[in-house]
Design a protein around this motif. Structure first.
Motif, PDB file in Angstrom:
ATOM      1  N   ARG A  52       0.861  -1.394  -0.134  1.00 20.95           N
ATOM      2  CA  ARG A  52      -0.130   0.036  -0.202  1.00 20.95           C
ATOM      3  C   ARG A  52       0.815   1.233  -0.055  1.00 20.95           C
ATOM      4  O   ARG A  52       2.018   1.161   0.503  1.00 20.95           O
ATOM      5  CB  ARG A  52      -0.769   0.053   1.228  1.00 20.95           C
ATOM      6  N   PRO A  53       0.513   2.312  -0.924  1.00 21.72           N
ATOM      7  CA  PRO A  53       1.255   3.537  -0.666  1.00 21.72           C
ATOM      8  C   PRO A  53       1.340   4.147   0.647  1.00 21.72           C
ATOM      9  O   PRO A  53       0.173   3.966   1.448  1.00 21.72           O
ATOM     10  CB  PRO A  53       0.718   4.353  -1.587  1.00 21.72           C
ATOM     11  N   ASP A  54       2.356   4.950   1.293  1.00 23.46           N
ATOM     12  CA  ASP A  54       2.318   5.661   2.083  1.00 23.46           C
ATOM     13  C   ASP A  54       1.177   6.879   2.100  1.00 23.46           C
ATOM     14  O   ASP A  54       0.942   7.501   2.950  1.00 23.46           O
ATOM     15  CB  ASP A  54       3.727   6.031   2.826  1.00 23.46           C
ATOM     16  N   GLU A  55       1.484   7.450   0.701  1.00 23.18           N
ATOM     17  CA  GLU A  55       0.761   8.658   0.322  1.00 23.18           C
ATOM     18  C   GLU A  55       0.314   8.338  -0.992  1.00 23.18           C
ATOM     19  O   GLU A  55       0.888   7.797  -1.873  1.00 23.18           O
ATOM     20  CB  GLU A  55       1.697   9.892   0.405  1.00 23.18           C
ATOM     21  N   GLY A  56      -0.733   9.021  -1.305  1.00 25.02           N
ATOM     22  CA  GLY A  56      -1.347   9.000  -2.774  1.00 25.02           C
ATOM     23  C   GLY A  56      -2.221   7.969  -3.016  1.00 25.02           C
ATOM     24  O   GLY A  56      -2.715   7.292  -1.953  1.00 25.02           O
ATOM     25  N   GLU A  57      -2.688   7.821  -4.318  1.00 28.62           N
ATOM     26  CA  GLU A  57      -3.782   6.829  -4.339  1.00 28.62           C
ATOM     27  C   GLU A  57      -3.448   6.079  -6.019  1.00 28.62           C
ATOM     28  O   GLU A  57      -2.856   7.025  -6.702  1.00 28.62           O
ATOM     29  CB  GLU A  57      -5.285   7.260  -4.117  1.00 28.62           C
ATOM     30  N   ILE A  58      -3.959   4.805  -6.090  1.00 24.46           N
ATOM     31  CA  ILE A  58      -3.848   4.151  -7.317  1.00 24.46           C
ATOM     32  C   ILE A  58      -5.571   3.724  -7.693  1.00 24.46           C
ATOM     33  O   ILE A  58      -6.301   3.240  -6.948  1.00 24.46           O
ATOM     34  CB  ILE A  58      -3.064   2.979  -7.215  1.00 24.46           C
ATOM     35  N   LEU A  59      -5.769   4.446  -8.977  1.00 28.19           N
ATOM     36  CA  LEU A  59      -7.056   4.401  -9.598  1.00 28.19           C
ATOM     37  C   LEU A  59      -7.205   3.445 -10.533  1.00 28.19           C
ATOM     38  O   LEU A  59      -6.343   3.598 -11.473  1.00 28.19           O
ATOM     39  CB  LEU A  59      -7.870   5.540  -9.543  1.00 28.19           C
ATOM     40  N   PHE A  60      -7.984   2.463 -10.693  1.00 27.55           N
ATOM     41  CA  PHE A  60      -8.542   1.964 -12.036  1.00 27.55           C
ATOM     42  C   PHE A  60     -10.057   2.167 -12.419  1.00 27.55           C
ATOM     43  O   PHE A  60     -10.878   1.967 -11.419  1.00 27.55           O
ATOM     44  CB  PHE A  60      -8.398   0.248 -11.881  1.00 27.55           C
ATOM     45  N   GLU A  61     -10.151   2.688 -13.482  1.00 26.44           N
ATOM     46  CA  GLU A  61     -11.472   3.167 -13.838  1.00 26.44           C
ATOM     47  C   GLU A  61     -12.102   4.009 -12.998  1.00 26.44           C
ATOM     48  O   GLU A  61     -13.231   4.274 -12.463  1.00 26.44           O
ATOM     49  CB  GLU A  61     -12.334   1.929 -14.174  1.00 26.44           C
ATOM     50  N   GLY A  62     -11.030   4.894 -12.403  1.00 30.10           N
ATOM     51  CA  GLY A  62     -11.830   5.993 -11.409  1.00 30.10           C
ATOM     52  C   GLY A  62     -11.920   5.542 -10.069  1.00 30.10           C
ATOM     53  O   GLY A  62     -12.360   6.295  -9.240  1.00 30.10           O
ATOM     54  N   LYS A  63     -11.554   4.254  -9.954  1.00 36.05           N
ATOM     55  CA  LYS A  63     -11.935   3.631  -8.330  1.00 36.05           C
ATOM     56  C   LYS A  63     -10.699   3.357  -7.777  1.00 36.05           C
ATOM     57  O   LYS A  63      -9.808   2.757  -8.241  1.00 36.05           O
ATOM     58  CB  LYS A  63     -12.753   2.271  -8.299  1.00 36.05           C
ATOM     59  N   ASP A  64     -10.524   3.247  -6.400  1.00 36.02           N
ATOM     60  CA  ASP A  64      -9.143   3.116  -5.653  1.00 36.02           C
ATOM     61  C   ASP A  64      -9.252   1.682  -5.559  1.00 36.02           C
ATOM     62  O   ASP A  64     -10.107   0.877  -5.452  1.00 36.02           O
ATOM     63  CB  ASP A  64      -9.495   3.562  -4.248  1.00 36.02           C
ATOM     64  N   ILE A  65      -7.939   1.256  -5.881  1.00 37.71           N
ATOM     65  CA  ILE A  65      -7.880  -0.087  -6.323  1.00 37.71           C
ATOM     66  C   ILE A  65      -7.799  -1.157  -4.987  1.00 37.71           C
ATOM     67  O   ILE A  65      -8.346  -2.339  -4.849  1.00 37.71           O
ATOM     68  CB  ILE A  65      -6.501  -0.777  -6.821  1.00 37.71           C
ATOM     69  N   HIS A  66      -7.695  -0.337  -3.724  1.00 40.29           N
ATOM     70  CA  HIS A  66      -7.753  -1.123  -2.492  1.00 40.29           C
ATOM     71  C   HIS A  66      -9.350  -1.204  -1.882  1.00 40.29           C
ATOM     72  O   HIS A  66      -9.677  -2.086  -1.464  1.00 40.29           O
ATOM     73  CB  HIS A  66      -6.872  -0.657  -1.279  1.00 40.29           C
ATOM     74  N   SER A  67      -9.841  -0.329  -2.313  1.00 41.38           N
ATOM     75  CA  SER A  67     -11.345  -0.196  -1.869  1.00 41.38           C
ATOM     76  C   SER A  67     -12.234  -1.252  -2.639  1.00 41.38           C
ATOM     77  O   SER A  67     -13.028  -1.703  -2.269  1.00 41.38           O
ATOM     78  CB  SER A  67     -11.899   1.188  -2.209  1.00 41.38           C
ATOM     79  N   GLU A  68     -11.593  -1.485  -4.022  1.00 42.62           N
ATOM     80  CA  GLU A  68     -12.317  -2.442  -4.939  1.00 42.62           C
ATOM     81  C   GLU A  68     -11.354  -3.444  -5.155  1.00 42.62           C
ATOM     82  O   GLU A  68     -11.195  -4.061  -6.399  1.00 42.62           O
ATOM     83  CB  GLU A  68     -12.788  -1.764  -6.245  1.00 42.62           C
TER      84      GLU A  68
END
Length: 289
Positions: A52-68
């Motif tokens: 997991r990143p310490d800061e920032g976010e990673i998105l796939f099709e606009g959704k956070d990859i860890h949330s989804e």
């Protein structure tokens, strides 16, 4: 289809592996180039949800990859740099096991495994225990498992490490054939791995994105700064005083050297077009070695 890293920072203790790194990807093949320690593997592990990143976010099709996470992981195939395999499994057993984890239909999985074993020259080794396989075989098994269920996002970390020239060409051709409607990221420090197939390259060092563009664009940035220099062998050291030597060959007593230099050297020389290896050496210098 869009995959985005937004202002990503990842630390290992006091070491900053990625430093406010941002990049976005749509369909295509991307070469992620950089020396060892550049942050390439950290970026790939973040995209695989292994970190997991310490800061920032990673998105796939606009959704956070860890949330989804569960849904996102259905879309990716990952080949890690470290060979993590089950030594007591045969090659086929391992691939069937991975197909089961991905909830693939058994008949379709078996057909797909047959196809990949043939393409990657593993058919003769399908009943061989993984612990008895060579490093090159294990590398191809890892690639096969990444491609099992035809994922939309393919993450390959040093995919040709340990392969002989024939196998490397086969792997490159296979990757190129998969490019339609997929995002393929190839992290490597070996320029020929991506030279023939990458639609775009990202140059990374010390956790930062230092350059991005098509290969043609990156090579044209060095226009007028690459020379083919011809000298007797005893003048090689003199040449290096004028810039970086990216390659040399000896023929009939004359050394031909590729020199990256801001100015034309005082030798028998002509200006030539830059290659991606010239680009690599220009941006990474001593780190490239």
């Amino acid at each position: 289809m869009k995959l985005e890293l937004k202002d990503i920072t990842k630390n290992y203790g006091k070491k900053k592996a990625l430093d406010h790194f941002s990049a976005s990807f749509s369909e295509g093949i991307y070469g992620i180039l950089g020396p060892n320690g550049a942050g390439k593997s950290t970026m790939m592990n973040l995209l695989c949800c292994l970190l997991r990143p310490d800061e920032g976010e990673i998105l796939f099709e606009g959704k956070d990859i860890h949330s989804e996470k569960k849904e996102y992981l259905r879309h990716i195939g990952c080949m890690p740099q470290v060979q993590t395999l089950y030594p007591e499994f045969t090659v086929r057993e391992f691939l069937l096991y991975m197909a089961t984890l991905r909830e693939m239909d058994r008949r379709k999985a078996s057909e797909r495994i047959d196809e990949l074993l043939s393409t990657l020259s593993l058919k003769d080794a399908e009943h061989k225990r993984i612990k008895a396989c060579s490093g090159g075989m294990k590398q191809r098994v890892l690639l096969a498992q990444a491609l099992l269920d035809d994922p939309e996002i393919i993450l390959l970390d040093e995919p040709t490490a340990g392969l002989d020239p024939k196998q490397r060409i086969a792997v490159r051709n296979l990757i190129a054939s998969l490019a339609v409607n997929k995002i393929i990221l190839i992290a490597t420090h070996i320029v020929p791995d991506i030279e023939m197939i990458a639609s775009e390259c990202l140059l990374m060092n010390h956790g930062n994105l230092i350059r991005r563009g098509t290969q043609d664009h990156l090579c044209r940035e060095l226009e007028g700064e690459v020379f083919l220099v011809k000298t007797p062998p005893d003048q090689i050291r003199e040449i290096s005083r004028y810039g970086l030597i990216s390659g040399m060959s000896l023929y009939d007593g004359i050394v031909s050297s590729r020199l990256i230099s801001k100015q034309k050297p005082p030798f028998d020389s002509e200006m030539i077009r830059a290659s991606m290896e010239d680009v690599y050496l220009y941006w990474f210098g001593e780190d490239a070695v």
